[in-house]
Design a protein around this motif. Structure first.
Motif, mmCIF file in Angstrom:
data_model
loop_
_atom_site.group_PDB
_atom_site.id
_atom_site.type_symbol
_atom_site.label_atom_id
_atom_site.label_comp_id
_atom_site.label_asym_id
_atom_site.label_seq_id
_atom_site.Cartn_x
_atom_site.Cartn_y
_atom_site.Cartn_z
ATOM 1 N N ALA A 19 -35.425 -12.908 -4.685
ATOM 2 C CA ALA A 19 -33.982 -12.947 -4.499
ATOM 3 C C ALA A 19 -33.281 -11.901 -5.362
ATOM 4 O O ALA A 19 -33.779 -11.484 -6.402
ATOM 5 C CB ALA A 19 -33.449 -14.335 -4.837
ATOM 6 N N PHE A 20 -32.102 -11.514 -4.884
ATOM 7 C CA PHE A 20 -31.208 -10.597 -5.575
ATOM 8 C C PHE A 20 -29.799 -11.162 -5.417
ATOM 9 O O PHE A 20 -29.435 -11.660 -4.342
ATOM 10 C CB PHE A 20 -31.279 -9.204 -4.934
ATOM 11 N N PHE A 21 -28.986 -11.087 -6.466
ATOM 12 C CA PHE A 21 -27.590 -11.511 -6.393
ATOM 13 C C PHE A 21 -26.741 -10.500 -7.146
ATOM 14 O O PHE A 21 -27.122 -10.025 -8.210
ATOM 15 C CB PHE A 21 -27.391 -12.898 -7.018
ATOM 16 N N HIS A 49 -41.995 -9.211 6.007
ATOM 17 C CA HIS A 49 -41.121 -10.153 5.309
ATOM 18 C C HIS A 49 -39.823 -10.361 6.088
ATOM 19 O O HIS A 49 -39.266 -9.407 6.621
ATOM 20 C CB HIS A 49 -40.744 -9.625 3.919
ATOM 21 N N ALA A 50 -39.361 -11.582 6.107
ATOM 22 C CA ALA A 50 -37.999 -11.848 6.563
ATOM 23 C C ALA A 50 -37.135 -11.764 5.308
ATOM 24 O O ALA A 50 -37.241 -12.594 4.412
ATOM 25 C CB ALA A 50 -37.892 -13.213 7.207
ATOM 26 N N ILE A 51 -36.335 -10.705 5.203
ATOM 27 C CA ILE A 51 -35.462 -10.492 4.054
ATOM 28 C C ILE A 51 -34.036 -10.509 4.583
ATOM 29 O O ILE A 51 -33.659 -9.661 5.394
ATOM 30 C CB ILE A 51 -35.778 -9.173 3.336
ATOM 31 N N LYS A 66 -26.085 -15.021 6.879
ATOM 32 C CA LYS A 66 -27.474 -14.625 6.628
ATOM 33 C C LYS A 66 -28.057 -13.899 7.843
ATOM 34 O O LYS A 66 -28.153 -14.460 8.928
ATOM 35 C CB LYS A 66 -28.283 -15.886 6.302
ATOM 36 N N THR A 67 -28.408 -12.626 7.629
ATOM 37 C CA THR A 67 -28.926 -11.769 8.686
ATOM 38 C C THR A 67 -30.040 -10.890 8.126
ATOM 39 O O THR A 67 -29.942 -10.393 7.013
ATOM 40 C CB THR A 67 -27.801 -10.849 9.241
ATOM 41 N N VAL A 99 -32.313 -12.324 0.100
ATOM 42 C CA VAL A 99 -33.379 -13.289 -0.154
ATOM 43 C C VAL A 99 -34.556 -13.024 0.781
ATOM 44 O O VAL A 99 -34.378 -12.918 1.996
ATOM 45 C CB VAL A 99 -32.869 -14.736 0.045
ATOM 46 N N SER A 100 -35.747 -12.960 0.188
ATOM 47 C CA SER A 100 -36.985 -12.870 0.948
ATOM 48 C C SER A 100 -37.550 -14.277 1.080
ATOM 49 O O SER A 100 -37.541 -15.045 0.115
ATOM 50 C CB SER A 100 -37.990 -11.969 0.224
#
Length: 122
Positions: A19-21, A49-51, A66-67, A99-100
């Motif tokens: 994750a990244f925020f 990966h679904a990121i 979320k896309t 998010v991955s």
């Protein structure tokens, strides 16, 4: 004629992370498009990966739900035509979550999320 400015958020999910925020303030105006530019060619490990990228305002309301990041990557055409179309006011802080679904295994996921904004000149 509309005057565009381009604000960006640097994105990085390190190896082992998922994750990244980032909370960011964009130039005041109307965001007309968003584009994700990866810093490296996606390896097979990253391509599988679904990121997902999600953008909320500072009160938690969804701006861009979320896309998958690939939906933010442009194709052929003019510069603005390569952006994911949107239309939201940039008058306050935004929150960017990337998010991955599984931890990144072999190389960091890095890139730049670019916002094309028609500047509010008032």
């Amino acid at each position: 004629m509309e005057k565009y400015v381009y604000d960006h958020v640097e994105v990085e999910i390190p190896v082992g992370g998922n994750a990244f925020f980032n909370a960011a303030n964009l130039t005041r105006g109307i965001c007309k498009g968003v584009k994700f530019v990866p810093y490296q060619t996606a390896t097979p490990a990253i391509r599988t990966h679904a990121i997902n990228i999600n953008v909320d305002d500072n009160s938690g309301d969804k701006i861009l739900g979320k896309t998958d990041y690939r939906d933010f990557s442009g194709g052929n055409g003019g510069y603005l035509e390569n952006f994911k179309p949107c239309n939201f006011k940039t008058h306050a802080q935004i929150n960017v979550d990337v998010v991955s679904v599984i931890p990144i295994a072999t190389e960091a996921f890095k890139g730049q999320l670019i916002f094309a904004i028609v500047e509010d000149c008032n």
